[in-house]
Write a protein that holds these residues in place. Structure first.
Motif, mmCIF file in Angstrom:
data_model
loop_
_atom_site.group_PDB
_atom_site.id
_atom_site.type_symbol
_atom_site.label_atom_id
_atom_site.label_comp_id
_atom_site.label_asym_id
_atom_site.label_seq_id
_atom_site.Cartn_x
_atom_site.Cartn_y
_atom_site.Cartn_z
ATOM 1 N N HIS A 1 8.289 6.710 2.646
ATOM 2 C CA HIS A 1 6.960 6.882 3.222
ATOM 3 C C HIS A 1 6.854 6.434 4.680
ATOM 4 C CE1 HIS A 1 5.412 8.196 -0.609
ATOM 5 N NE2 HIS A 1 5.981 7.147 -1.189
ATOM 6 N N VAL A 2 7.964 6.025 5.262
ATOM 7 C CA VAL A 2 8.028 5.804 6.713
ATOM 8 C C VAL A 2 9.059 6.812 7.223
ATOM 9 C CG1 VAL A 2 8.462 4.131 8.547
ATOM 10 C CG2 VAL A 2 7.487 3.363 6.366
ATOM 11 N N PRO A 3 8.638 8.040 7.469
ATOM 12 C CA PRO A 3 9.585 9.136 7.695
ATOM 13 C C PRO A 3 10.506 8.952 8.891
ATOM 14 C CG PRO A 3 7.326 9.807 8.223
ATOM 15 C CD PRO A 3 7.232 8.505 7.522
ATOM 16 N N HIS B 1 4.180 3.612 13.102
ATOM 17 C CA HIS B 1 4.865 4.044 14.322
ATOM 18 C C HIS B 1 5.799 2.928 14.777
ATOM 19 C CE1 HIS B 1 5.587 5.336 18.483
ATOM 20 N NE2 HIS B 1 5.184 6.536 18.092
ATOM 21 N N PRO B 2 6.997 3.270 15.264
ATOM 22 C CA PRO B 2 7.944 2.225 15.667
ATOM 23 C C PRO B 2 7.431 1.330 16.781
ATOM 24 C CG PRO B 2 8.727 4.420 16.304
ATOM 25 C CD PRO B 2 7.584 4.618 15.373
ATOM 26 N N ASP B 3 6.549 1.863 17.634
ATOM 27 C CA ASP B 3 6.039 1.048 18.732
ATOM 28 C C ASP B 3 5.077 -0.037 18.264
ATOM 29 O OD1 ASP B 3 7.519 2.539 20.470
ATOM 30 O OD2 ASP B 3 5.864 3.819 21.134
ATOM 31 N N ARG C 1 -1.025 -5.007 7.057
ATOM 32 C CA ARG C 1 0.399 -5.279 7.278
ATOM 33 C C ARG C 1 1.214 -3.996 7.233
ATOM 34 N NH1 ARG C 1 2.892 -7.530 2.130
ATOM 35 N NH2 ARG C 1 2.751 -5.289 1.698
ATOM 36 N N ASP C 2 1.026 -3.204 6.205
ATOM 37 C CA ASP C 2 1.843 -2.002 6.039
ATOM 38 C C ASP C 2 1.505 -0.921 7.053
ATOM 39 O OD1 ASP C 2 3.041 -3.288 3.948
ATOM 40 O OD2 ASP C 2 1.978 -2.192 2.372
ATOM 41 N N ALA C 3 0.304 -1.003 7.662
ATOM 42 C CA ALA C 3 -0.075 -0.017 8.669
ATOM 43 C C ALA C 3 0.822 -0.074 9.896
ATOM 44 C CB ALA C 3 -1.536 -0.219 9.079
ATOM 45 N N SER D 1 0.818 -1.210 0.000
ATOM 46 C CA SER D 1 0.000 0.000 0.000
ATOM 47 C C SER D 1 0.854 1.263 0.000
ATOM 48 C CB SER D 1 -0.908 0.012 1.234
ATOM 49 O OG SER D 1 -0.133 0.024 2.428
ATOM 50 N N LEU D 2 2.146 1.126 0.210
ATOM 51 C CA LEU D 2 3.035 2.294 0.183
ATOM 52 C C LEU D 2 3.264 2.720 -1.265
ATOM 53 C CD1 LEU D 2 5.743 1.268 2.829
ATOM 54 C CD2 LEU D 2 3.696 2.674 3.156
ATOM 55 N N PRO D 3 3.062 3.975 -1.581
ATOM 56 C CA PRO D 3 3.243 4.428 -2.970
ATOM 57 C C PRO D 3 4.712 4.480 -3.356
ATOM 58 C CG PRO D 3 2.717 6.275 -1.551
ATOM 59 C CD PRO D 3 2.592 5.053 -0.696
ATOM 60 N N SER D 4 4.948 4.752 -4.626
ATOM 61 C CA SER D 4 6.317 4.823 -5.129
ATOM 62 C C SER D 4 7.129 5.853 -4.345
ATOM 63 C CB SER D 4 6.323 5.191 -6.611
ATOM 64 O OG SER D 4 7.644 5.413 -7.065
#
Length: 475
Positions: A276-278, A426-428, A420-422, A141-144
């Protein structure tokens, strides 16, 4: 340091002689990396500073004066002058860059030389990344995350990744530099100022030499900018190295186009994750920094070096740096930092492995074979892992890649791609090292926890709704 390697050995599925073969290769003088990681790289004109088997293998400075022709001797003096006059940070990065470029120019052990990338290869890489991104749209689900796709030569890879290496290596090198100034009593430090300055210059040069050699050798092996699981290149720029892709696929029996496309899938998947995972980049680099902060310098050994330091034999410092001066502190904080780094790297690599397999399996007949080849390649390690192991006992190998990949696959089956991608929000929310031991347990436990939380929140809301509001006059 060998007691706390980041690799923790190979997984059961990997070949048992992965590390042993590497050790034997080093002991026999084979392989691409120097036997002495703090030794000096070859000088322009072919003069060696202690390459395996060369006249200066034991004493690089003897080689400098005993076996060089006048041209090489001038280069040797120039490099020595750079070492002693350096006044920058904890690592002499100018020297690191110079040695890395020299190492690249010499070519790899199989005789492959670096070369500028031609228009045909640049176009092929751009098309492969573009197609890879289309395939990945169905798998995540993460875009390019690739704003552009580039084809690099080995030399271009060195130039583009040095800023990231600087960020990774400087923390531990700074600890060593500070320790060099702290081992003398305060009243003696002013008197020994020139000596301490020389030692710090030498220390920066030694670190620069080692990093330069490792980065140069690694440039002959990597196929992209994310091979070691960390974003070494500029953000949003998917990069592949055509000359190394050709060498990688040479004996696989797989069409070149499929090899390039599969590697483009991996590069593009990494770019999606890091873009997309800042918080992910700072999380990984912060874990390396946190681990480095827990490293202590063997001050007793350093005091001996300082007390016996002979400016005419500066290789003493080189030997001391190589012989285990850095020891991880056996504290809960240090163990936690190592666990965070190990788990984070495994989760990144496992997610990429699972997502790329989902995208490639229906479309590439060689998907299974390429997946297994790359898994084994990552498990066997390379120059970058050796460098960090020598520096701080840290190997950038995702030992638990297979465990993490199975966990992400289980999450996909249970929650779908979006669920899954959700977890990357957050790292926690990410699985822990314990969860890698029981991926199915993590999936079901997390689902149960969420439902219990909803129930508790619902009951709390109903309870507050049924309570009469407190009368202000009751006070």
């Amino acid at each position: 340091m060998s007691d706390t390697p980041f690799g923790f050995g190979l997984p059961p599925e990997e070949p048992d002689d992965g590390d042993e073969g590497k050790k034997k290769d080093q002991e026999s003088g084979g392989g691409q990396g120097p036997a002495n990681p703090f030794g000096f790289g070859d000088l322009p004109g072919g003069g060696g500073f202690g390459g395996p088997g060369g006249p200066g293998a034991d004493n690089p400075f003897a080689a400098m004066f005993g076996s060089l022709n006048p041209t090489d001797l001038g280069a040797a003096f120039q490099q020595l002058g750079q070492m002693l006059s350096y006044e920058g940070g904890p690592v002499n990065w100018d020297m690191a860059k110079q040695i890395a470029r020299q190492t690249v120019s010499q070519g790899t052990s199989d005789g492959t030389k670096d070369a500028s990338v031609g228009p045909a290869d640049r176009t092929a890489v751009q098309e492969a990344v573009r197609l890879a991104d289309l395939w990945l749209d169905d798998a995540t689900s993460l875009p390019s995350g690739a704003g552009s796709a580039v084809a690099w030569s080995r030399a271009e890879w060195v130039e583009a990744t040095l800023p990231a290496w600087k960020e990774l290596v400087d923390p531990v090198a700074e600890r060593v530099g500070n320790a060099m100034g702290d081992v003398l009593p305060e009243e003696m430090q002013a008197m020994a100022g020139p000596l301490i300055g020389m030692m710090r210059s030498m220390g920066g040069a030694m670190f620069g030499t080692q990093i330069g050699q490792a980065v140069g050798v690694l440039a002959g092996e990597v196929v992209g900018s994310t091979d070691i699981g960390l974003p070494l290149g500029p953000a949003g720029k998917a990069a592949l190295l055509p000359v190394n892709i050709d060498a990688f696929g040479k004996d696989l029996g797989v069409p070149k186009e499929e090899v390039r496309l599969y590697l483009a899938l991996r590069e593009a998947a990494h770019q999606r994750l890091f873009t997309h995972v800042p918080w992910l980049r700072s999380h990984l680099f912060g874990a390396v920094d946190g681990y480095a902060r827990g490293i202590k310098v063997d001050t007793a050994k350093l005091e001996d070096v300082v007390g016996q330091f002979d400016p005419q034999n500066p290789e003493q410092l080189q030997d001391a740096l190589q012989q285990g001066m850095f020891q991880p502190e056996d504290t809960p904080e240090q163990k936690a930092a190592l666990a965070r780094l190990e788990t984070a790297l495994a989760l990144v690599e496992g997610w990429v492995d699972a997502v790329v397999h989902a995208a490639a399996k229906p479309r590439l007949s060689s998907a299974d074979a390429l997946r297994e080849t790359l898994r084994r390649r990552r498990a066997s390690g390379g120059p970058a892992e050796q460098t960090f192991a020598t520096l701080i006992g840290l190997e950038l190998r995702p030992r638990r890649l297979r465990d993490a990949s199975r966990l992400w696959a289980s999450l996909t089956d249970a929650r779908g791609v979006d669920g899954r991608d959700a977890l990357w929000s957050h790292p926690d929310m990410l699985p822990t090292a314990t969860d890698l031991d029981d991926p199915d347990g993590f999936v079901h436990r997390e689902q149960l926890d969420f439902s219990e939380l909803d129930k508790m929140l619902g009951e709390a809301a109903d309870g507050s709704a049924g309570k009469p509001e407190k009368d202000d006059d009751s006070e």
